[in-house]
Design a protein around this motif. Structure first.
Motif, mmCIF file in Angstrom:
data_model
loop_
_atom_site.group_PDB
_atom_site.id
_atom_site.type_symbol
_atom_site.label_atom_id
_atom_site.label_comp_id
_atom_site.label_asym_id
_atom_site.label_seq_id
_atom_site.Cartn_x
_atom_site.Cartn_y
_atom_site.Cartn_z
ATOM 1 N N MET A 152 39.261 64.893 -54.804
ATOM 2 C CA MET A 152 38.462 64.207 -54.106
ATOM 3 C C MET A 152 39.391 63.764 -52.640
ATOM 4 O O MET A 152 40.473 63.407 -52.755
ATOM 5 N N ASP A 153 38.711 64.075 -51.529
ATOM 6 C CA ASP A 153 39.157 63.735 -50.160
ATOM 7 C C ASP A 153 40.499 64.240 -49.904
ATOM 8 O O ASP A 153 41.559 63.482 -49.780
ATOM 9 N N ARG B 56 39.937 55.872 -59.666
ATOM 10 C CA ARG B 56 39.804 56.471 -58.038
ATOM 11 C C ARG B 56 38.373 56.925 -57.862
ATOM 12 O O ARG B 56 38.030 56.824 -56.762
ATOM 13 N N LEU B 57 37.508 57.108 -58.938
ATOM 14 C CA LEU B 57 36.078 57.419 -58.565
ATOM 15 C C LEU B 57 35.578 55.986 -58.194
ATOM 16 O O LEU B 57 34.642 56.333 -57.176
ATOM 17 N N GLU C 198 36.899 53.711 -56.208
ATOM 18 C CA GLU C 198 37.268 53.682 -54.995
ATOM 19 C C GLU C 198 36.512 54.457 -53.999
ATOM 20 O O GLU C 198 35.846 54.045 -52.923
ATOM 21 N N TRP C 199 36.494 55.774 -54.414
ATOM 22 C CA TRP C 199 35.626 56.836 -53.734
ATOM 23 C C TRP C 199 34.304 56.296 -53.499
ATOM 24 O O TRP C 199 33.763 56.385 -52.411
ATOM 25 N N GLU D 14 33.828 53.452 -50.949
ATOM 26 C CA GLU D 14 33.989 53.953 -49.572
ATOM 27 C C GLU D 14 33.057 54.784 -49.079
ATOM 28 O O GLU D 14 32.833 55.122 -47.843
ATOM 29 N N SER D 15 32.149 55.564 -50.019
ATOM 30 C CA SER D 15 31.175 56.435 -49.636
ATOM 31 C C SER D 15 29.792 55.792 -49.001
ATOM 32 O O SER D 15 29.789 54.588 -49.372
ATOM 33 N N ARG E 56 32.596 66.033 -53.803
ATOM 34 C CA ARG E 56 32.480 65.806 -52.331
ATOM 35 C C ARG E 56 30.783 65.362 -52.042
ATOM 36 O O ARG E 56 30.068 65.410 -53.091
#
Length: 145
Positions: free
Chosen positions: A48-49, A87-88, A90-91, A94-95, A117
């Protein structure tokens, strides 16, 4: 030289960002039509990223498909999710995505490495081959220590 793989050249699966019960935690639901590309109850690499993590691909409690409930820094944390940062989550925070919207999963190396993505974005992944069985077993033993 490291070989790179573009999301334009991978098989891409459209999945759904879903809410995990009343917890408001994000998870990714993969439809039963696409479940064959995702090994159930296995730890896989997730990018991711541009950062590589680990996740457990799970079977839903009812019905077909697959679930990704969290993405973690190491295989050990993916097996013991209460011990590390998801971390998912967090992702997702932030998305600009909302529950019920799509997310794209690129199948970089089926059964081993995937990329997550947002629709409309592109990604480039390092090509990583799965180690043979005996090497993978040794790696798991080392990671568990």
């Amino acid at each position: 030289m490291t070989q790179r793989v573009s999301s334009d050249t991978t098989e891409t699966v459209r999945a759904t960002l879903a809410q995990a019960g009343a917890t408001h935690r994000a998870n990714i639901e993969i439809s039963g039509d696409d479940e064959d590309a995702f090994p159930a109850d296995e730890i896989v690499r997730i990018v991711m990223d541009d950062t590589e993590y680990r996740a457990r691909i799970e079977r839903p409690l009812t019905g077909d498909g697959r679930l990704i409930r969290g993405v973690y820094d190491t295989p050990r944390l993916a097996r013991n999710p209460g011990e590390g940062e998801n971390r998912l989550a967090e992702w997702f925070d932030e998305s600009n995505r909302s529950f019920g919207q799509s997310v794209l999963i690129d199948v970089v190396e089926e059964g081993f490495k995937y990329g997550i993505r947002q629709p409309g974005s592109r990604a480039v992944y390092e090509a990583t081959e799965e180690p043979d069985g005996s090497l993978a077993d040794i790696a798991r033993q080392v990671e568990d220590q």
